[in-house]
Design a protein around this motif. Structure first.
Motif, PDB file in Angstrom:
ATOM      1  N   ALA A 196       0.845  -1.199   0.000  1.00 10.00           N
ATOM      2  CA  ALA A 196       0.000   0.000   0.000  1.00 10.00           C
ATOM      3  C   ALA A 196       0.875   1.242   0.000  1.00 10.00           C
ATOM      4  CB  ALA A 196      -0.911  -0.004   1.228  1.00 10.00           C
ATOM      5  N   LEU A 197       0.341   2.313  -0.545  1.00  9.66           N
ATOM      6  CA  LEU A 197       1.056   3.587  -0.560  1.00  9.66           C
ATOM      7  C   LEU A 197       1.150   4.163   0.847  1.00  9.66           C
ATOM      8  CD1 LEU A 197      -0.656   5.295  -3.629  1.00  9.66           C
ATOM      9  CD2 LEU A 197       1.596   4.213  -3.583  1.00  9.66           C
ATOM     10  N   SER A 198       2.251   4.855   1.111  1.00 13.49           N
ATOM     11  CA  SER A 198       2.366   5.594   2.364  1.00 13.49           C
ATOM     12  C   SER A 198       1.451   6.806   2.278  1.00 13.49           C
ATOM     13  CB  SER A 198       3.808   6.043   2.590  1.00 13.49           C
ATOM     14  OG  SER A 198       4.153   7.053   1.651  1.00 13.49           O
ATOM     15  N   GLU A 199       1.261   7.481   3.392  1.00 16.74           N
ATOM     16  CA  GLU A 199       0.404   8.670   3.406  1.00 16.74           C
ATOM     17  C   GLU A 199       0.939   9.733   2.444  1.00 16.74           C
ATOM     18  OE1 GLU A 199      -1.180  11.700   6.814  1.00 16.74           O
ATOM     19  OE2 GLU A 199      -0.998   9.583   7.358  1.00 16.74           O
ATOM     20  N   ALA A 200       2.258   9.946   2.437  1.00 16.41           N
ATOM     21  CA  ALA A 200       2.867  10.947   1.557  1.00 16.41           C
ATOM     22  C   ALA A 200       2.738  10.530   0.094  1.00 16.41           C
ATOM     23  CB  ALA A 200       4.337  11.149   1.928  1.00 16.41           C
TER      24      ALA A 200
ATOM     25  N   ASP B 232     -11.604   7.572  -0.795  1.00 17.85           N
ATOM     26  CA  ASP B 232     -12.493   6.917   0.162  1.00 17.85           C
ATOM     27  C   ASP B 232     -11.624   6.417   1.313  1.00 17.85           C
ATOM     28  OD1 ASP B 232     -14.051   5.124   1.641  1.00 17.85           O
ATOM     29  OD2 ASP B 232     -15.080   4.349  -0.119  1.00 17.85           O
ATOM     30  N   GLU B 233     -11.591   7.194   2.384  1.00 17.98           N
ATOM     31  CA  GLU B 233     -10.709   6.878   3.505  1.00 17.98           C
ATOM     32  C   GLU B 233     -11.063   5.542   4.161  1.00 17.98           C
ATOM     33  OE1 GLU B 233      -9.030   8.928   7.603  1.00 17.98           O
ATOM     34  OE2 GLU B 233     -10.358  10.072   6.290  1.00 17.98           O
ATOM     35  N   ALA B 234     -12.336   5.245   4.271  1.00 17.53           N
ATOM     36  CA  ALA B 234     -12.769   4.009   4.929  1.00 17.53           C
ATOM     37  C   ALA B 234     -12.247   2.765   4.209  1.00 17.53           C
ATOM     38  CB  ALA B 234     -14.291   3.959   5.021  1.00 17.53           C
ATOM     39  N   ARG B 235     -12.134   2.850   2.891  1.00 16.37           N
ATOM     40  CA  ARG B 235     -11.675   1.694   2.112  1.00 16.37           C
ATOM     41  C   ARG B 235     -10.248   1.849   1.611  1.00 16.37           C
ATOM     42  NH1 ARG B 235     -15.452  -0.892  -1.842  1.00 16.37           N
ATOM     43  NH2 ARG B 235     -13.779  -2.392  -1.689  1.00 16.37           N
ATOM     44  N   ASP B 236      -9.621   2.990   1.887  1.00 13.82           N
ATOM     45  CA  ASP B 236      -8.309   3.320   1.330  1.00 13.82           C
ATOM     46  C   ASP B 236      -8.340   3.038  -0.171  1.00 13.82           C
ATOM     47  OD1 ASP B 236      -5.719   4.279   1.182  1.00 13.82           O
ATOM     48  OD2 ASP B 236      -4.798   2.415   1.864  1.00 13.82           O
ATOM     49  N   ALA B 237      -9.242   3.750  -0.841  1.00 13.75           N
ATOM     50  CA  ALA B 237      -9.496   3.541  -2.263  1.00 13.75           C
ATOM     51  C   ALA B 237      -9.759   4.885  -2.929  1.00 13.75           C
ATOM     52  CB  ALA B 237     -10.718   2.640  -2.433  1.00 13.75           C
ATOM     53  N   ILE B 238      -9.712   4.869  -4.259  1.00  9.59           N
ATOM     54  CA  ILE B 238     -10.098   6.046  -5.023  1.00  9.59           C
ATOM     55  C   ILE B 238     -11.289   5.675  -5.895  1.00  9.59           C
ATOM     56  CG2 ILE B 238      -7.909   7.262  -4.983  1.00  9.59           C
ATOM     57  CD1 ILE B 238      -7.254   6.080  -7.729  1.00  9.59           C
ATOM     58  N   LEU B 239     -12.145   6.676  -6.144  1.00  9.61           N
ATOM     59  CA  LEU B 239     -13.303   6.413  -6.987  1.00  9.61           C
ATOM     60  C   LEU B 239     -13.647   7.632  -7.821  1.00  9.61           C
ATOM     61  CD1 LEU B 239     -16.544   7.176  -5.485  1.00  9.61           C
ATOM     62  CD2 LEU B 239     -14.916   6.441  -3.780  1.00  9.61           C
TER      63      LEU B 239
ATOM     64  N   GLY C  86      -4.083  -4.352   0.960  1.00 11.09           N
ATOM     65  CA  GLY C  86      -4.878  -3.801   2.048  1.00 11.09           C
ATOM     66  C   GLY C  86      -5.207  -2.330   1.867  1.00 11.09           C
ATOM     67  N   GLY C  87      -5.148  -1.851   0.629  1.00 12.68           N
ATOM     68  CA  GLY C  87      -5.475  -0.450   0.379  1.00 12.68           C
ATOM     69  C   GLY C  87      -4.910   0.032  -0.943  1.00 12.68           C
ATOM     70  N   LEU C  88      -4.838   1.332  -1.069  1.00 10.22           N
ATOM     71  CA  LEU C  88      -4.391   1.962  -2.300  1.00 10.22           C
ATOM     72  C   LEU C  88      -2.924   1.650  -2.565  1.00 10.22           C
ATOM     73  CD1 LEU C  88      -5.798   3.836  -4.337  1.00 10.22           C
ATOM     74  CD2 LEU C  88      -4.795   5.756  -3.109  1.00 10.22           C
ATOM     75  N   SER C  89      -2.634   1.242  -3.799  1.00  8.03           N
ATOM     76  CA  SER C  89      -1.263   0.884  -4.170  1.00  8.03           C
ATOM     77  C   SER C  89      -0.892   1.558  -5.485  1.00  8.03           C
ATOM     78  CB  SER C  89      -1.129  -0.635  -4.309  1.00  8.03           C
ATOM     79  OG  SER C  89      -1.621  -1.067  -5.572  1.00  8.03           O
TER      80      SER C  89
ATOM     81  N   LEU D 299     -11.112   1.902  -7.152  1.00 12.88           N
ATOM     82  CA  LEU D 299      -9.843   1.191  -7.248  1.00 12.88           C
ATOM     83  C   LEU D 299      -9.192   1.070  -5.874  1.00 12.88           C
ATOM     84  CD1 LEU D 299      -8.422   3.027 -10.387  1.00 12.88           C
ATOM     85  CD2 LEU D 299      -9.404   0.726 -10.329  1.00 12.88           C
ATOM     86  N   THR D 300      -8.836  -0.140  -5.522  1.00 11.89           N
ATOM     87  CA  THR D 300      -8.060  -0.441  -4.327  1.00 11.89           C
ATOM     88  C   THR D 300      -7.387  -1.778  -4.578  1.00 11.89           C
ATOM     89  OG1 THR D 300      -8.088  -0.538  -1.901  1.00 11.89           O
ATOM     90  CG2 THR D 300      -9.907  -1.617  -3.048  1.00 11.89           C
ATOM     91  N   THR D 301      -6.319  -2.062  -3.874  1.00 12.64           N
ATOM     92  CA  THR D 301      -5.605  -3.322  -4.060  1.00 12.64           C
ATOM     93  C   THR D 301      -5.829  -4.180  -2.830  1.00 12.64           C
ATOM     94  OG1 THR D 301      -3.951  -2.202  -5.418  1.00 12.64           O
ATOM     95  CG2 THR D 301      -3.366  -4.377  -4.560  1.00 12.64           C
ATOM     96  N   HIS D 302      -6.670  -5.183  -2.978  1.00 14.58           N
ATOM     97  CA  HIS D 302      -7.026  -6.022  -1.838  1.00 14.58           C
ATOM     98  C   HIS D 302      -5.804  -6.714  -1.232  1.00 14.58           C
ATOM     99  CE1 HIS D 302     -11.242  -5.263  -2.615  1.00 14.58           C
ATOM    100  NE2 HIS D 302     -11.003  -5.513  -3.892  1.00 14.58           N
TER     101      HIS D 302
END
Length: 96
Positions: free
Chosen positions: A4-8, A23-30, A78-81, A72-75
């Motif tokens: 997963a990507l770091s916060e920065a 989408d913070e709850a899912r660590d995803a973008i839409l 565990g979150g955005l990658s 989009l999220t990478t299961h």
């Protein structure tokens, strides 16, 4: 394994994708795309499906008439990658 990507990293990536919401709850973008009609929406989905299959990275999406919503999220991560960012950038190229 993809991490997963770091916060920065996430903040930098989102700066380059202003049309996408985080989408913070899912660590995803839409993003929701709106087309003139169902045929255009379905054609767009077909183009995205070809990109997704080639990348072996598949979006969560829905279609109602002329609207397509993509998440989009990478299961595995565990979150955005980086894979999600690359997919979003490829999708953006389709609608430019």
């Amino acid at each position: 394994m993809v991490e997963a990507l770091s916060e920065a990293e996430r903040a930098d990536a989102l700066d380059g994708l202003p049309e996408w919401d985080y989408d913070e709850a899912r660590d995803a973008i839409l993003r929701e795309f709106i087309f003139d009609d169902f045929n255009q929406a379905f054609g767009f989905m077909t183009q995205v499906a070809l990109i997704a299959e080639k990348a072996d990275h598949h979006p969560e999406w829905s279609n109602v008439y002329n609207r397509v919503t993509i998440l989009l999220t990478t299961h595995d991560a565990g979150g955005l990658s980086p894979r999600d960012i690359e997919m979003a950038e490829a999708i953006e190229e389709l609608v430019e």
